[in-house]
Write a protein that holds these residues in place. Structure first.
Motif, short mmCIF file in Angstrom:
data_model
loop_
_atom_site.label_atom_id
_atom_site.label_comp_id
_atom_site.label_asym_id
_atom_site.label_seq_id
_atom_site.Cartn_x
_atom_site.Cartn_y
_atom_site.Cartn_z
N TYR A 76 0.86 -1.09 -0.04
CA TYR A 76 0.01 0.04 0.03
C TYR A 76 0.74 1.26 0.01
CZ TYR A 76 -4.09 -2.66 0.61
OH TYR A 76 -5.32 -3.41 0.39
N PHE A 132 1.93 3.48 2.40
CA PHE A 132 1.65 4.45 2.98
C PHE A 132 3.07 4.96 3.66
CE2 PHE A 132 -2.46 2.35 3.56
CZ PHE A 132 -3.33 3.10 2.89
N ILE A 142 0.64 2.66 10.04
CA ILE A 142 -0.75 2.64 10.61
C ILE A 142 -0.95 1.84 11.73
CG2 ILE A 142 -3.16 1.94 9.53
CD1 ILE A 142 -1.34 3.94 7.79
N GLN A 190 -7.73 4.11 11.21
CA GLN A 190 -6.96 4.64 10.20
C GLN A 190 -7.00 3.84 8.88
OE1 GLN A 190 -3.06 4.65 12.63
NE2 GLN A 190 -2.63 6.46 11.54
N SER A 231 -10.31 4.39 7.14
CA SER A 231 -10.38 5.65 6.36
C SER A 231 -9.50 5.93 5.26
CB SER A 231 -9.88 6.66 7.50
OG SER A 231 -10.71 6.82 8.69
N LEU A 232 -8.21 5.35 5.31
CA LEU A 232 -7.31 5.16 4.37
C LEU A 232 -7.79 4.43 2.91
CD1 LEU A 232 -4.32 5.33 6.28
CD2 LEU A 232 -4.96 7.31 4.91
N LYS A 271 -3.84 6.61 -7.07
CA LYS A 271 -3.64 5.86 -5.58
C LYS A 271 -4.89 4.90 -5.46
CE LYS A 271 -1.81 8.15 -2.33
NZ LYS A 271 -0.60 7.49 -2.02
N LYS A 272 -5.97 5.66 -5.91
CA LYS A 272 -7.33 4.89 -5.61
C LYS A 272 -7.30 3.69 -6.45
CE LYS A 272 -12.42 5.24 -6.31
NZ LYS A 272 -13.60 5.99 -6.45
N HIS A 297 -4.80 1.05 -4.88
CA HIS A 297 -5.26 0.24 -3.43
C HIS A 297 -6.47 -0.77 -3.82
CE1 HIS A 297 -4.26 4.11 -0.66
NE2 HIS A 297 -3.10 3.27 -1.28
#
Length: 288
Positions: free
Chosen positions: A65, A67, A71, A76, A79-80, A133-134, A137
């Motif tokens: 992912y 990040f 996390i 979190q 939400s992410l 990014k969407k 993921h």
């Protein structure tokens, strides 16, 4: 032979692992709440399963992912990643963990196969995380289970004492067309069978269609086209017996160019920059 084996294969689906109760609880809550979903409630449902909580936090902090910060809580994560991605990821990881992996019927080293599967998933993040990014993921759970059909077929062939014969047929064609031999032995290829299983397991439609259209992304509906093209590119790059060959990289680039004619845009320079240095240099040589 294929029709007989196909019947036995379909019967074996009935004994495939069921999904965790947490998935049922999440789906029930989503259906009942509709647009009034609460992140805290989603996190509470997941936290009732300590093992799943640990796995989800581990996955969220993996390179998959990408990040930038650690996390530390389920809130979190939700939400992410979003609820849809959470469910897809939990399902994909749970299903994958339920299967013993022995891909010797395909002439593959099991340890190398597992490592390559992880590399596939990590490549999605490296390639698309900044560009989209969407999408990046969303594709993580797709990549996590992309090779599950090979694992299931391998187990099935071993259990039915067809593994050695299957491997011999693959060797005769130099492993160039897995689906040809899969259809000959089992009456279906591993991608089509995986699509059938995802539908049976009630994965969301977009994820299921993304995998089902991996060989014909141009035919996917508009909502699925970009994810199907991205996964098709990944599939070409990491073909089990010929990953990152120059031929396959060229095929991936051709897919990106084809996608553009379908109204789907990827940054080709960005994609090429993520390829191994040796492959990039070979491509550059051929351009000159």
């Amino acid at each position: 032979m294929a029709s007989d084996m196909n019947e036995i294969l379909l019967q074996s689906v009935e004994v495939l692992p069921s999904l965790p109760d947490t998935i049922s609880k999440l789906r029930k809550y989503i259906e009942e709440s509709r647009s009034n979903l609460e992140i805290n409630k989603i996190a509470d449902i997941i936290s009732s399963d300590p093992l799943m909580t640990t796995k989800l936090l581990r996955l969220a902090n993996s390179p998959f992912y990408g990040f930038s910060r650690e996390i530390t809580s389920l809130n979190q994560v939700v939400s992410l990643l979003g609820i849809g991605n959470i469910i897809n990821t939990i399902m994909a990881d749970s299903i994958r963990d339920n299967f013993k992996i022995d891909v010797s019927p395909y002439g593959l080293n099991t340890k190398d196969f597992i490592n390559k599967c992880s590399e596939e998933t990590a490549f999605i993040t490296d390639w698309l995380n900044e560009e989209d990014k969407k999408l990046s993921h969303f594709l993580v759970p797709c990549a996590l289970i992309l090779r599950l059909g090979i694992v299931i077929f391998s187990n099935f062939l071993i259990q039915n004492n067809k593994d050695a014969e299957f491997l011999e047929h693959l060797k005769k064609i130099d492993f160039r067309d897995l689906s040809l031999i899969e259809n000959e032995f089992l009456g279906v290829d591993h991608i089509s069978f995986l699509g059938f299983l995802l539908h049976r397991w009630n994965f969301d439609d977009i994820l299921t269609e993304t995998i089902c259209f991996i060989r014909s992304p141009h035919a996917a509906r508009n909502e699925v086209k970009k994810s199907a093209y991205a996964l098709a590119v990944l599939d070409h790059l990491f073909m089990p017996h010929r990953n990152f060959s120059v031929f396959n990289v060229k095929a991936s680039i051709a897919l990106i160019e084809e996608a553009k004619t379908q109204g789907v845009k990827f940054n080709l320079d960005n994609f090429i920059s993520k390829l191994p240095k040796q492959i990039r240099e070979e491509i550059e040589k051929e351009k000159k």
